[in-house]
Design an enzyme around this catalytic site. Structure first.
Site, PDB file in Angstrom:
ATOM      1  N   ARG A  76       0.856  -1.200   0.000  1.00  0.00           N
ATOM      2  CA  ARG A  76       0.000   0.000   0.000  1.00  0.00           C
ATOM      3  C   ARG A  76       0.882   1.235   0.000  1.00  0.00           C
ATOM      4  NH1 ARG A  76      -3.877  -0.014   5.053  1.00  0.00           N
ATOM      5  NH2 ARG A  76      -5.019  -1.639   3.936  1.00  0.00           N
ATOM      6  N   ARG A 145      -1.808   6.960   9.428  1.00  0.00           N
ATOM      7  CA  ARG A 145      -1.861   6.408   8.065  1.00  0.00           C
ATOM      8  C   ARG A 145      -1.960   7.527   7.026  1.00  0.00           C
ATOM      9  NH1 ARG A 145      -3.889   1.130   8.197  1.00  0.00           N
ATOM     10  NH2 ARG A 145      -3.197   0.082  10.080  1.00  0.00           N
ATOM     11  N   LYS A 207      -3.766   1.649  14.992  1.00  0.00           N
ATOM     12  CA  LYS A 207      -3.722   2.561  13.844  1.00  0.00           C
ATOM     13  C   LYS A 207      -4.338   3.916  14.177  1.00  0.00           C
ATOM     14  CE  LYS A 207      -6.134  -0.402  11.349  1.00  0.00           C
ATOM     15  NZ  LYS A 207      -7.062  -1.074  10.411  1.00  0.00           N
ATOM     16  N   LYS A 209      -5.888   7.558  12.074  1.00  0.00           N
ATOM     17  CA  LYS A 209      -6.258   8.055  10.739  1.00  0.00           C
ATOM     18  C   LYS A 209      -6.677   9.512  10.767  1.00  0.00           C
ATOM     19  CE  LYS A 209      -7.418   3.514   9.118  1.00  0.00           C
ATOM     20  NZ  LYS A 209      -8.432   2.625   8.544  1.00  0.00           N
ATOM     21  N   CYS A 428     -15.360  -3.053   0.021  1.00  0.00           N
ATOM     22  CA  CYS A 428     -13.982  -3.316   0.426  1.00  0.00           C
ATOM     23  C   CYS A 428     -13.429  -4.471  -0.403  1.00  0.00           C
ATOM     24  CB  CYS A 428     -13.920  -3.644   1.909  1.00  0.00           C
ATOM     25  SG  CYS A 428     -14.581  -5.276   2.285  1.00  0.00           S
ATOM     26  N   CYS A 434      -8.116 -10.662   1.467  1.00  0.00           N
ATOM     27  CA  CYS A 434      -8.206 -10.213   2.850  1.00  0.00           C
ATOM     28  C   CYS A 434      -8.363 -11.399   3.801  1.00  0.00           C
ATOM     29  CB  CYS A 434      -9.382  -9.253   3.035  1.00  0.00           C
ATOM     30  SG  CYS A 434      -9.503  -8.746   4.756  1.00  0.00           S
ATOM     31  N   CYS A 473     -16.643  -7.960   6.313  1.00  0.00           N
ATOM     32  CA  CYS A 473     -16.604  -8.227   7.758  1.00  0.00           C
ATOM     33  C   CYS A 473     -16.883  -6.915   8.487  1.00  0.00           C
ATOM     34  CB  CYS A 473     -15.247  -8.837   8.148  1.00  0.00           C
ATOM     35  SG  CYS A 473     -13.962  -7.618   8.495  1.00  0.00           S
ATOM     36  N   CYS A 477     -13.995  -1.359   6.381  1.00  0.00           N
ATOM     37  CA  CYS A 477     -13.036  -0.700   5.492  1.00  0.00           C
ATOM     38  C   CYS A 477     -13.688   0.160   4.417  1.00  0.00           C
ATOM     39  CB  CYS A 477     -12.116  -1.733   4.849  1.00  0.00           C
ATOM     40  SG  CYS A 477     -11.131  -2.620   6.061  1.00  0.00           S
TER      41      CYS A 477
HETATM   42 FE1  SRM Z   1      -9.091  -1.667   6.354  1.00  0.00          FE
HETATM   43  C1  SRM Z   1      -7.819  -4.259   8.053  1.00  0.00           C
HETATM   44  C2  SRM Z   1      -8.310  -3.156   3.482  1.00  0.00           C
HETATM   45  C3  SRM Z   1      -9.668   1.236   4.784  1.00  0.00           C
HETATM   46  C4  SRM Z   1     -10.788  -0.517   9.113  1.00  0.00           C
HETATM   47  N1  SRM Z   1      -8.150  -3.391   5.869  1.00  0.00           N
HETATM   48  C5  SRM Z   1      -7.649  -4.312   6.733  1.00  0.00           C
HETATM   49  C6  SRM Z   1      -6.820  -5.379   6.004  1.00  0.00           C
HETATM   50  C7  SRM Z   1      -5.409  -4.919   6.003  1.00  0.00           C
HETATM   51  C8  SRM Z   1      -7.003  -6.823   6.542  1.00  0.00           C
HETATM   52  C9  SRM Z   1      -6.041  -7.322   7.579  1.00  0.00           C
HETATM   53  O1  SRM Z   1      -5.839  -6.667   8.610  1.00  0.00           O
HETATM   54  O2  SRM Z   1      -5.516  -8.417   7.364  1.00  0.00           O
HETATM   55  C10 SRM Z   1      -7.491  -5.268   4.624  1.00  0.00           C
HETATM   56  C11 SRM Z   1      -6.623  -5.695   3.443  1.00  0.00           C
HETATM   57  C12 SRM Z   1      -7.485  -6.263   2.342  1.00  0.00           C
HETATM   58  C13 SRM Z   1      -6.759  -6.494   1.081  1.00  0.00           C
HETATM   59  O3  SRM Z   1      -6.606  -7.668   0.692  1.00  0.00           O
HETATM   60  O4  SRM Z   1      -6.352  -5.543   0.417  1.00  0.00           O
HETATM   61  C14 SRM Z   1      -7.999  -3.856   4.647  1.00  0.00           C
HETATM   62  N2  SRM Z   1      -8.901  -1.064   4.517  1.00  0.00           N
HETATM   63  C15 SRM Z   1      -8.663  -1.837   3.439  1.00  0.00           C
HETATM   64  C16 SRM Z   1      -8.871  -1.084   2.146  1.00  0.00           C
HETATM   65  C17 SRM Z   1      -7.949  -1.527   1.020  1.00  0.00           C
HETATM   66  C18 SRM Z   1     -10.342  -1.220   1.761  1.00  0.00           C
HETATM   67  C19 SRM Z   1     -10.717  -0.777   0.385  1.00  0.00           C
HETATM   68  O5  SRM Z   1     -11.491  -1.521  -0.201  1.00  0.00           O
HETATM   69  O6  SRM Z   1     -10.315   0.282  -0.084  1.00  0.00           O
HETATM   70  C20 SRM Z   1      -8.647   0.340   2.659  1.00  0.00           C
HETATM   71  C21 SRM Z   1      -7.199   0.754   2.625  1.00  0.00           C
HETATM   72  C22 SRM Z   1      -7.043   2.154   3.049  1.00  0.00           C
HETATM   73  C23 SRM Z   1      -5.645   2.705   2.918  1.00  0.00           C
HETATM   74  O7  SRM Z   1      -5.219   2.984   1.791  1.00  0.00           O
HETATM   75  O8  SRM Z   1      -4.993   2.920   3.952  1.00  0.00           O
HETATM   76  C24 SRM Z   1      -9.098   0.202   4.106  1.00  0.00           C
HETATM   77  N3  SRM Z   1      -9.977   0.069   6.901  1.00  0.00           N
HETATM   78  C25 SRM Z   1     -10.223   1.104   6.047  1.00  0.00           C
HETATM   79  C26 SRM Z   1     -11.158   2.011   6.636  1.00  0.00           C
HETATM   80  C27 SRM Z   1     -11.739   3.255   5.990  1.00  0.00           C
HETATM   81  C28 SRM Z   1     -10.973   4.489   6.318  1.00  0.00           C
HETATM   82  O9  SRM Z   1      -9.835   4.424   6.805  1.00  0.00           O
HETATM   83  O10 SRM Z   1     -11.528   5.575   6.088  1.00  0.00           O
HETATM   84  C29 SRM Z   1     -11.485   1.490   7.878  1.00  0.00           C
HETATM   85  C30 SRM Z   1     -12.528   2.076   8.864  1.00  0.00           C
HETATM   86  C31 SRM Z   1     -12.059   3.267   9.581  1.00  0.00           C
HETATM   87  C32 SRM Z   1     -11.323   2.874  10.816  1.00  0.00           C
HETATM   88  O11 SRM Z   1     -10.145   2.561  10.738  1.00  0.00           O
HETATM   89  O12 SRM Z   1     -11.955   2.857  11.877  1.00  0.00           O
HETATM   90  C33 SRM Z   1     -10.730   0.276   8.038  1.00  0.00           C
HETATM   91  N4  SRM Z   1      -9.230  -2.280   8.313  1.00  0.00           N
HETATM   92  C34 SRM Z   1     -10.021  -1.714   9.264  1.00  0.00           C
HETATM   93  C35 SRM Z   1      -9.968  -2.512  10.451  1.00  0.00           C
HETATM   94  C36 SRM Z   1     -10.721  -2.230  11.786  1.00  0.00           C
HETATM   95  C37 SRM Z   1      -9.913  -1.367  12.683  1.00  0.00           C
HETATM   96  C38 SRM Z   1     -10.540  -1.235  14.037  1.00  0.00           C
HETATM   97  O13 SRM Z   1     -10.494  -0.156  14.604  1.00  0.00           O
HETATM   98  O14 SRM Z   1     -11.057  -2.215  14.560  1.00  0.00           O
HETATM   99  C39 SRM Z   1      -9.129  -3.607  10.169  1.00  0.00           C
HETATM  100  C40 SRM Z   1      -8.752  -4.775  11.102  1.00  0.00           C
HETATM  101  C41 SRM Z   1      -7.643  -4.449  12.010  1.00  0.00           C
HETATM  102  O15 SRM Z   1      -7.053  -3.364  11.978  1.00  0.00           O
HETATM  103  O16 SRM Z   1      -7.356  -5.323  12.835  1.00  0.00           O
HETATM  104  C42 SRM Z   1      -8.693  -3.436   8.819  1.00  0.00           C
HETATM  105 FE1  SF4 Z   2     -11.176  -7.245   4.898  1.00  0.00          FE
HETATM  106 FE2  SF4 Z   2     -13.137  -6.759   6.583  1.00  0.00          FE
HETATM  107 FE3  SF4 Z   2     -11.647  -4.759   5.658  1.00  0.00          FE
HETATM  108 FE4  SF4 Z   2     -13.329  -5.936   4.051  1.00  0.00          FE
HETATM  109  S1  SF4 Z   2     -13.903  -4.810   5.910  1.00  0.00           S
HETATM  110  S2  SF4 Z   2     -11.170  -5.463   3.571  1.00  0.00           S
HETATM  111  S3  SF4 Z   2     -13.290  -8.024   4.741  1.00  0.00           S
HETATM  112  S4  SF4 Z   2     -10.933  -6.383   6.959  1.00  0.00           S
END
Ligand code: SRM
Ligand code: SF4
Length: 565
Positions: A76, A145, A207, A209, A428, A434, A473, A477
């Protein structure tokens, strides 16, 4: 009950022992026995912008063949405000075809993701990203981030100003360790004496943001962020920012101690205090976030449990000055502005829709090739949007026709004919990459949208702006809890259905039906669409309607941001 303090999480120990994020990454990368890296390094590599993954479509087959999982890495970029040059686009495009799975993925945080990079190719890929004057540093991990910034504001004069703030915040909050440069770019090893003045040696509990928003557009979903800067303009000039804190989406099914939360607006600051505020908010997270539970470690829980007055007082104490009262502002929506818009300087910006941000060559839609062709002659820049779309920005009027021709030739003109539902939908990544996905999202979106469109047509609603977001899930995201219709994956083919967001990113939706399949979802939506078609008031959104009509209870009241008169 024991009075013993709860133990720190395993990740905290890994960070402590990592020598500022080095761990054994260098050794893991050259270990020829496996396509994976050592377990502690899987936590550390995130700070360097990568996740170890395996192809879940073939996981079981490989297990039966007694082979190790098909390991590969997701990479990323850090790309503040999602702005990149045509040369940088071409560099990412080349890496996608050479080292990844022939696709580029635009994320909900305005970054690029590459999927499917094998271990041996990681280092050259990261080196080439850096050679193109981008990096992957702090794109993931327990640090600040990628910083979001409104990509296409209504008043184009402010983009450059707010974008520069997004860049400065991003750089100010970067980790200072040289580990990234040693491991990936073979820079000389540091003899010692390194410090992390903002983060400390164990970085953040989780993390963090940040986003910069420019009203009336909330296309960065500022209230979903740990830290938000809402630009306040007077006479077209930036006079400062309202500061919002404590937003976040992630939750865990069945665990009431975890929940999505909207950020609170805590005050106004003039621009010169921006970096100090950013650093001190980060340090409050550093010092008060829960390091004993990763699920409970985000800043939003500090805000919720200690309260906004406590937080504001703590921030002001650290800053040594008081925040000013928040200034009025009003958001109109959190979507993108598709098509051409003209800037104040006569330059043009074209926002294209991309399904879930995936740039690929598919039969009849050679998007990867098309954008490569455009990047080869485009003189302006590209802006990745937080809604997974793309702006071809700063186009001179003489180049518009040529861009339009390429956009049409490569079927990038979906935004002209797609329904508002399809254009605004987010999904997502989910399966197959993922590791946390419980259900499909990106791969399911096009088909599901088609089925919903058929029902909207039946009720004469195809033109309605209906904000749909799907995640595999509950981690959120694609920010599904802010959607008018949100599907949150529960199990293969099964989702929780959330309804009632406001399409301005200011009201969260509510759980409407739990663990239902497609038939259940469409069945639940059908009578609501019928009622919406009959009973909506002029201009009323679906989320506002289902809330007003009592189909879902309104989300609990929060501190409301002051609204412009
Ligand atoms: Fe996310 C984890 C993809 C934006 C909340 N996110 C992941 C992981 C890395 C899975 C993992 O931990 O093994 C995913 C990788 C999937 C893949 O195969 O690419 C993943 N997140 C994404 C992306 C690619 C979704 C998308 O379809 O665009 C986004 C990448 C953003 C970037 O460039 O940095 C992405 N993730 C977000 C957002 C939206 C935002 O930031 O505005 C959120 C919700 C906002 C937040 O953080 O509260 C988000 N991602 C999470 C979480 C839950 C965090 C939490 O507080 O519980 C996880 C799980 C974790 O961190 O354990 C996670
Ligand atoms: Fe993976 Fe859940 Fe984030 Fe979708 S919402 S990319 S399933 S961690």
């Amino acid at each position: 009950m024991s009075n013993q303090p709860k133990p720190l999480t395993e990740v905290e120990h890994i960070k402590t022992q990592s020598r500022l994020l080095r761990g054994t990454l260098a050794e893991s990368l050259v270990d020829p026995v496996t396509g994976s890296i050592a377990t502690p390094d899987t936590s550390l590599i995130k700070f360097h912008g990568s996740y170890q993954q395996d192809d879940r479509d073939i996981r079981e087959e490989r297990r039966q063949q007694k082979l190790e999982p098909a390991y590969s890495f997701m990479l990323r970029t850090r790309l503040p405000g999602g702005v990149c040059t045509p040369a940088q686009w071409l560099a990412m495009d080349a890496l996608a075809t050479e080292f990844a799975n022939n696709t580029l993925r635009i994320t909900t945080r305005q970054a690029f993701q590459l999927h499917g990079v094998i271990k041996d190719d990681l280092k050259p890929t990261i080196a080439r990203i850096n050679a193109a004057l981008m990096d992957t540093l702090a794109a993931c991990g327990d640090v600040n981030r990628n910083v979001l910034c409104n990509p296409n504001p209504v008043d184009s004069r402010v983009h450059e100003t707010v974008y520069q703030w997004a860049v400065r915040i991003s750089e100010h909050l970067l980790p200072k360790t040289r580990a990234y440069f040693e491991v990936w770019l073979d820079e000389e090893k540091v003899a010692g004496g390194e410090e992390e003045p903002i983060y400390g040696a164990t970085y953040l509990p989780r993390k963090f943001k940040t986003a910069v928003a420019v009203p009336p557009l909330n296309d960065v979903d500022v209230f979903a962020q740990d830290l938000g800067f809402i630009a306040i303009l007077e006479g077209g000039e930036l006079v400062g920012f309202n500061v919002s804190v404590g937003g976040g989406m992630g939750a865990t099914h069945g665990d009431a101690a975890t929940y999505p939360r909207l950020a609170d607006v805590v005050g106004f600051i003039p621009p010169e205090h921006t970096l100090a505020v950013a650093a001190e908010v980060v340090k409050i997270h550093r010092d008060f976030g829960d390091r004993t539970s990763r699920k409970h470690a985000r800043l939003k829980y500090v805000l919720e449990e200690r309260g906004v007055p406590w937080f504001t007082a703590e921030l002001e104490r650290r800053l040594g000055f008081a925040l000013q009262p928040a200034r009025p502002f009003a958001f109109e929506h959190n979507g993108d502005r598709f098509g051409w818009t003209e800037g104040h300087d006569g330059k043009w910006h074209l926002t294209l829709h991309l399904d879930s941000g995936r740039v690929a060559d598919r039969p009849g839609a050679q998007h990867l090739t098309g954008l490569r062709e455009i990047a080869r002659f485009h003189q302006g820049d590209f802006r990745l949007t937080a809604n997974q779309n793309l702006v071809i920005a700063n186009v001179g009027s003489e180049a518009k026709d040529a861009i339009d021709a390429l956009v049409a030739r490569y079927a990038l003109d979906g935004f002209r004919s797609a329904s508002p539902l399809r254009k605004n939908a987010l999904a997502c990544v989910a399966l197959p990459t993922c590791g946390l996905a419980m259900a499909e999202a990106e791969r399911y979106l096009p088909e599901f949208v088609g089925k919903v469109e058929a029902r909207l047509v039946a009720h004469g609603l195809l033109d309605a702006n209906l904000l749909l977001r799907i995640t595999g899930c509950p981690n959120g995201c694609a920010r599904p809890y802010l959607a008018e219709v949100g599907l949150v994956g529960k199990a293969p083919g099964r989702y929780n259905l959330h309804l009632g967001g406001d399409a301005r990113g200011q009201r969260m939706n509510r759980l409407y039906r739990e663990n239902i399949d497609e038939e259940g979802i469409l069945g639940a939506l059908e009578p609501l669409f019928a009622a919406y078609a009959r009973e909506r008031t002029p201009g009323e959104g679906f989320g506002d309607y289902v809330t007003r009509a009592g189909h879902v209870p309104a989300a609990p009241a929060k501190v409301t941001p002051p609204q412009a008169a």
